[in-house]
Write a protein that holds these residues in place. Structure first.
Motif, PDB file in Angstrom:
ATOM      1  N   VAL A 197       0.861  -1.187   0.000  1.00 51.39           N
ATOM      2  CA  VAL A 197       0.000   0.000   0.000  1.00 51.39           C
ATOM      3  C   VAL A 197       0.896   1.235   0.000  1.00 51.39           C
ATOM      4  CG1 VAL A 197      -1.852   1.231   1.195  1.00 51.39           C
ATOM      5  CG2 VAL A 197      -1.727  -1.267   1.338  1.00 51.39           C
ATOM      6  N   ALA A 198       0.743   2.086  -1.021  1.00 56.79           N
ATOM      7  CA  ALA A 198       1.620   3.254  -1.173  1.00 56.79           C
ATOM      8  C   ALA A 198       1.174   4.409  -0.267  1.00 56.79           C
ATOM      9  CB  ALA A 198       1.646   3.692  -2.631  1.00 56.79           C
ATOM     10  N   ILE A 199       0.911   4.090   0.972  1.00 59.39           N
ATOM     11  CA  ILE A 199       0.572   5.085   2.003  1.00 59.39           C
ATOM     12  C   ILE A 199       1.330   4.703   3.265  1.00 59.39           C
ATOM     13  CG2 ILE A 199      -1.245   6.113   3.422  1.00 59.39           C
ATOM     14  CD1 ILE A 199      -3.267   5.291   1.288  1.00 59.39           C
ATOM     15  N   GLY A 200       2.048   5.651   3.830  1.00 58.65           N
ATOM     16  CA  GLY A 200       2.805   5.369   5.049  1.00 58.65           C
ATOM     17  C   GLY A 200       2.586   6.424   6.110  1.00 58.65           C
ATOM     18  N   LYS A 201       3.455   6.432   7.095  1.00 61.49           N
ATOM     19  CA  LYS A 201       3.321   7.369   8.211  1.00 61.49           C
ATOM     20  C   LYS A 201       3.405   8.826   7.750  1.00 61.49           C
ATOM     21  CE  LYS A 201       5.381   4.129  11.513  1.00 61.49           C
ATOM     22  NZ  LYS A 201       6.560   3.866  12.373  1.00 61.49           N
ATOM     23  N   ILE A 211      -6.525   1.820   8.126  1.00 62.99           N
ATOM     24  CA  ILE A 211      -7.424   0.669   7.985  1.00 62.99           C
ATOM     25  C   ILE A 211      -8.848   1.130   7.671  1.00 62.99           C
ATOM     26  CG2 ILE A 211      -8.540  -1.209   9.261  1.00 62.99           C
ATOM     27  CD1 ILE A 211      -5.867  -1.713  10.633  1.00 62.99           C
ATOM     28  N   GLN A 212      -9.281   2.198   8.348  1.00 60.17           N
ATOM     29  CA  GLN A 212     -10.633   2.707   8.094  1.00 60.17           C
ATOM     30  C   GLN A 212     -10.754   3.235   6.670  1.00 60.17           C
ATOM     31  OE1 GLN A 212     -12.058   5.474  11.020  1.00 60.17           O
ATOM     32  NE2 GLN A 212     -13.862   6.026   9.846  1.00 60.17           N
ATOM     33  N   TYR A 213      -9.727   3.925   6.188  1.00 60.43           N
ATOM     34  CA  TYR A 213      -9.730   4.461   4.820  1.00 60.43           C
ATOM     35  C   TYR A 213      -9.814   3.330   3.804  1.00 60.43           C
ATOM     36  CZ  TYR A 213      -7.854   6.605   0.551  1.00 60.43           C
ATOM     37  OH  TYR A 213      -7.666   7.017  -0.748  1.00 60.43           O
ATOM     38  N   LEU A 214      -8.999   2.290   3.990  1.00 64.03           N
ATOM     39  CA  LEU A 214      -9.009   1.157   3.060  1.00 64.03           C
ATOM     40  C   LEU A 214     -10.372   0.465   3.071  1.00 64.03           C
ATOM     41  CD1 LEU A 214      -5.516  -0.449   3.826  1.00 64.03           C
ATOM     42  CD2 LEU A 214      -6.109   1.121   1.982  1.00 64.03           C
ATOM     43  N   TYR A 239      -7.289   1.046  -7.832  1.00 63.84           N
ATOM     44  CA  TYR A 239      -6.480   0.968  -9.058  1.00 63.84           C
ATOM     45  C   TYR A 239      -6.200   2.352  -9.646  1.00 63.84           C
ATOM     46  CZ  TYR A 239      -4.846  -0.426 -13.671  1.00 63.84           C
ATOM     47  OH  TYR A 239      -4.101  -0.586 -14.806  1.00 63.84           O
ATOM     48  N   LYS A 240      -7.201   3.244  -9.611  1.00 65.74           N
ATOM     49  CA  LYS A 240      -7.056   4.558 -10.241  1.00 65.74           C
ATOM     50  C   LYS A 240      -6.716   5.651  -9.238  1.00 65.74           C
ATOM     51  CE  LYS A 240     -10.190   3.508 -14.067  1.00 65.74           C
ATOM     52  NZ  LYS A 240     -11.426   3.907 -14.805  1.00 65.74           N
ATOM     53  N   LYS A 241      -6.373   5.291  -8.017  1.00 68.11           N
ATOM     54  CA  LYS A 241      -6.120   6.294  -6.982  1.00 68.11           C
ATOM     55  C   LYS A 241      -4.631   6.535  -6.726  1.00 68.11           C
ATOM     56  CE  LYS A 241     -10.487   5.722  -4.531  1.00 68.11           C
ATOM     57  NZ  LYS A 241     -10.946   7.098  -4.837  1.00 68.11           N
ATOM     58  N   GLY A 242      -3.764   5.884  -7.485  1.00 69.77           N
ATOM     59  CA  GLY A 242      -2.337   6.057  -7.287  1.00 69.77           C
ATOM     60  C   GLY A 242      -1.787   7.290  -7.989  1.00 69.77           C
ATOM     61  N   LYS A 243      -0.475   7.453  -7.928  1.00 71.27           N
ATOM     62  CA  LYS A 243       0.204   8.596  -8.560  1.00 71.27           C
ATOM     63  C   LYS A 243       1.176   8.107  -9.623  1.00 71.27           C
ATOM     64  CE  LYS A 243      -0.018  11.485  -4.406  1.00 71.27           C
ATOM     65  NZ  LYS A 243       0.783  12.235  -3.391  1.00 71.27           N
ATOM     66  N   ASN A 244       1.418   8.965 -10.587  1.00 74.84           N
ATOM     67  CA  ASN A 244       2.390   8.677 -11.662  1.00 74.84           C
ATOM     68  C   ASN A 244       2.075   7.371 -12.385  1.00 74.84           C
ATOM     69  OD1 ASN A 244       3.867  11.013 -10.883  1.00 74.84           O
ATOM     70  ND2 ASN A 244       4.922   9.811  -9.300  1.00 74.84           N
ATOM     71  N   ARG A 261       0.922   4.681 -11.245  1.00 73.50           N
ATOM     72  CA  ARG A 261       1.087   3.468 -10.449  1.00 73.50           C
ATOM     73  C   ARG A 261      -0.134   3.269  -9.546  1.00 73.50           C
ATOM     74  NH1 ARG A 261       7.358   3.680  -8.294  1.00 73.50           N
ATOM     75  NH2 ARG A 261       8.372   3.618 -10.358  1.00 73.50           N
ATOM     76  N   PRO A 262      -0.620   2.033  -9.404  1.00 69.08           N
ATOM     77  CA  PRO A 262      -1.773   1.788  -8.528  1.00 69.08           C
ATOM     78  C   PRO A 262      -1.390   2.007  -7.071  1.00 69.08           C
ATOM     79  CG  PRO A 262      -0.870  -0.280  -9.333  1.00 69.08           C
ATOM     80  CD  PRO A 262      -0.170   0.802 -10.078  1.00 69.08           C
ATOM     81  N   LEU A 263      -2.379   2.428  -6.284  1.00 71.17           N
ATOM     82  CA  LEU A 263      -2.112   2.689  -4.864  1.00 71.17           C
ATOM     83  C   LEU A 263      -1.883   1.393  -4.097  1.00 71.17           C
ATOM     84  CD1 LEU A 263      -2.041   5.252  -3.057  1.00 71.17           C
ATOM     85  CD2 LEU A 263      -4.336   4.661  -2.323  1.00 71.17           C
ATOM     86  N   ILE A 264      -2.549   0.311  -4.542  1.00 71.19           N
ATOM     87  CA  ILE A 264      -2.400  -0.994  -3.884  1.00 71.19           C
ATOM     88  C   ILE A 264      -2.061  -2.042  -4.931  1.00 71.19           C
ATOM     89  CG2 ILE A 264      -3.577  -2.802  -2.559  1.00 71.19           C
ATOM     90  CD1 ILE A 264      -5.287  -0.714  -1.270  1.00 71.19           C
ATOM     91  N   SER A 265      -1.082  -2.893  -4.592  1.00 71.45           N
ATOM     92  CA  SER A 265      -0.684  -3.966  -5.508  1.00 71.45           C
ATOM     93  C   SER A 265      -0.179  -5.149  -4.706  1.00 71.45           C
ATOM     94  CB  SER A 265       0.407  -3.475  -6.466  1.00 71.45           C
ATOM     95  OG  SER A 265       1.543  -3.015  -5.725  1.00 71.45           O
ATOM     96  N   LYS A 266      -0.065  -6.286  -5.352  1.00 69.89           N
ATOM     97  CA  LYS A 266       0.502  -7.466  -4.690  1.00 69.89           C
ATOM     98  C   LYS A 266       1.953  -7.178  -4.303  1.00 69.89           C
ATOM     99  CE  LYS A 266      -2.586 -10.915  -4.918  1.00 69.89           C
ATOM    100  NZ  LYS A 266      -2.425 -12.023  -5.870  1.00 69.89           N
ATOM    101  N   ALA A 267       2.313  -7.514  -3.082  1.00 70.42           N
ATOM    102  CA  ALA A 267       3.686  -7.290  -2.628  1.00 70.42           C
ATOM    103  C   ALA A 267       4.635  -8.243  -3.336  1.00 70.42           C
ATOM    104  CB  ALA A 267       3.777  -7.485  -1.122  1.00 70.42           C
ATOM    105  N   LYS A 268       5.749  -7.724  -3.817  1.00 73.12           N
ATOM    106  CA  LYS A 268       6.739  -8.559  -4.489  1.00 73.12           C
ATOM    107  C   LYS A 268       7.585  -9.281  -3.457  1.00 73.12           C
ATOM    108  CE  LYS A 268       7.057  -5.460  -8.483  1.00 73.12           C
ATOM    109  NZ  LYS A 268       7.941  -4.591  -9.276  1.00 73.12           N
TER     110      LYS A 268
END
Length: 533
Positions: free
Chosen positions: A458-462, A472-475, A513-518, A520-527
């Protein structure tokens, strides 16, 4: 006892250990004692709750301070995440000191501030305390840590979970660089590693595997149950046990209060602790529980942190833990000192994926059980009664009532008299009407949720300004995935990781999927090769 002599402890300490029943050091003690007794290095110990950490740092600390030249300033600080743990650590250290000239004092919220101030001013050697109360005394110039020789951080990862990381930095910055630092933690997240890098000199790292705390001595089970039927299932499990002495964990304070009220109304010997209970009442409840006057303790994770009670037969997760670490912390409270214990988890249909994930991570079988029927319970209680009567006869525990028995037998046939006695004494207990109906879980939902969990990036941090609850509530708000189904959140500065079942993973990825930047999706499978520590 001879195993402790090789570490260089004084005869007084060896005598105290013998009186306390110490026979051989635990794994963490075995590795800690040589470092802390024979070197001047700092130390980091990674070990689970219940592994003997207090003695691991406490015994060398006491020996070292007693050997040094006495002065009025505080020699050592021991920082604990909760009042319960601070009290427990303080009491255990005092028992290790015995009658020797060394003072241990514990400070925490809820205790008289004036009393603490007066004691600190009179001079103490070892200070045990919680972050908030220590900062209060630092701010009011009551405490001065500029001359301390030792700093111990106990349950460091729990400090992090409870939001004390800034407090730890604030306290550490008041201490001298030349002090000796000892840190214990069950896990080693990035924030803890940064403390080590910023505040510790040359140090030794000790890691103790935790599998013996969870798998070898604890039998683990789960029941699939609807939320509304959880209290009824608990009643049945308490009744079916011959001897129950354990902790029941709930997610919230409100859950603790409600369940405790229901148990007391049903006549069960239960009490509770959580963060809103006064310190005086909390100490009374814990004392009653430790002495066995209270057999069932209802608690939240935070309130029970540091509560170490010997001889627990059961741990029941009335609410499934938020993550694997909490699960292992909880169930590690039973099955100690070579005795077996039982851990039971209540699992709702939409939580099957989570219990399967926990099982996979701890590499231990958690067996699903069938809910006992009222008749099952009554049959077992009757067998237990027959066994107790047989033991009483074998031990001649009937002489006091022999005259009354002879009088009663004159009333009618022996089987009629005994039946009447049983009816008077056990009529309600041996009635199926005592129990309510338990609905079957939605098997379709269970089947849908038994799939494996997926780890998501998830491309959201502290740095976003959100805390864990807000994220968690936002997701949940955007995706429709229940907050309770978003597991194992690990929040770093610029991004986070979560675990969810495959079906919810699809919902989250699609929703964001459409909420990311540049692009890139905001949420994706972790590599797999993504660094997430």
């Amino acid at each position: 006892m001879t195993e402790f002599t090789k570490f260089g402890f004084s005869q007084e300490t060896l005598d105290i250990l013998a009186k306390k029943g110490f026979e051989s050091p635990s794994k963490i003690q075995e590795k800690s004692f040589p470092i802390l007794m024979q070197t001047e290095k700092d130390m980091v110990g990674q070990s689970q709750t219940g592994s003997g950490k207090t003695a691991a740092f406490g015994l060398p600390l006491i020996e070292k301070i007693l050997q040094e030249k006495r002065s009025k300033h505080i020699k050592a600080i021991i920082l604990c995440p909760s009042r319960e743990l601070a009290i427990q650590v303080g009491q255990e250290l005092e028992s290790f000191v015995g009658k020797r000239d060394l003072s241990v004092f514990t400070i925490y919220g809820g205790q008289s501030y004036i009393k603490e101030k007066r004691k600190i001013k009179s001079g103490i050697d070892i200070l045990v305390g919680t972050p908030g109360r220590i900062i209060d005394h630092l701010d009011n110039k009551v405490l001065d840590f500029s001359n301390i020789d030792y700093f111990v951080l106990d349950e460091a990862d729990e400090m992090l979970n409870m939001g004390f990381i800034d407090d730890i930095y604030q306290i550490l910055e008041t201490t001298p660089q030349e002090k000796r630092t000892i840190l214990f933690s069950a896990t080693m997240p990035n924030a803890i590693i940064k403390i080590v890098e910023n505040f510790m000199k040359e140090y030794e790292l000790i890691k103790i595997k935790s599998n013996t705390l969870t798998s070898d001595t604890v039998n683990q089970y789960y029941y699939t149950i609807q939320k509304k039927d959880k209290p009824e299932l608990l009643y049945r499990l308490l009744d079916i046990q011959n001897e129950f002495y354990g902790i029941v964990f709930c997610r919230t304070k409100a859950d603790v209060d409600e369940l405790t009220k229901l148990l007391k109304q049903k006549g069960y010997n239960a009490d509770c602790i959580h963060g809103d209970i006064s310190q005086n009442q909390r100490e009374k409840v814990i004392s009653s529980f430790k002495k066995g006057f209270v057999k069932t303790l209802i608690a939240t994770d935070v309130a029970a942190r540091g509560l170490d009670v010997k001889g627990l037969t059961h741990v029941i997760n009335f609410s499934i833990p938020e993550n694997t670490e909490d699960y292992t912390h909880r169930i590690g409270r039973t099955g100690r000192a070579g005795k077996s214990g039982t851990a039971i988890t209540f699992v709702e249909s939409n939580e099957i994926g989570r219990i399967k994930s926990i099982q996979k991570k701890i590499k231990t079988n958690i067996e699903e059980c069938q809910i006992p029927t009222p008749q099952d319970i009554i049959n077992l209680q009757k067998e237990n009664l027959k066994e107790k009567v047989g033991i009483a006869i074998d031990n001649h525990e009937f002489e006091d009532n022999k005259d009354l028995a002879n009088e009663l037998l004159k009333l009618d046939k022996p089987e009629t008299v005994i039946s009447a006695l049983l009816n008077i004494t056990f009529k309600e207990k041996f009635s199926t009407k005592r129990y309510s109906n338990i609905s079957k879980p939605n098997t379709k939902t269970v089947q849908q949720n038994t799939n494996d969990e997926a780890k998501l990036f998830v491309a959201i941090g502290k740095n976003s300004g959100m805390d864990k609850k807000e994220l968690i509530q936002y997701l949940s708000d955007i995706s429709g995935v229940d907050q309770q189904d978003i597991n194992d959140l690990r929040m770093l500065n610029d991004f986070s990781f979560i675990n969810v079942i495959q079906e919810d993973a699809k919902k989250l990825i699609k929703s964001f999927y459409k909420k990311g930047k540049n692009g890139r999706p905001l949420i994706s499978k972790a590599k797999e090769n993504r660094k997430n520590k």
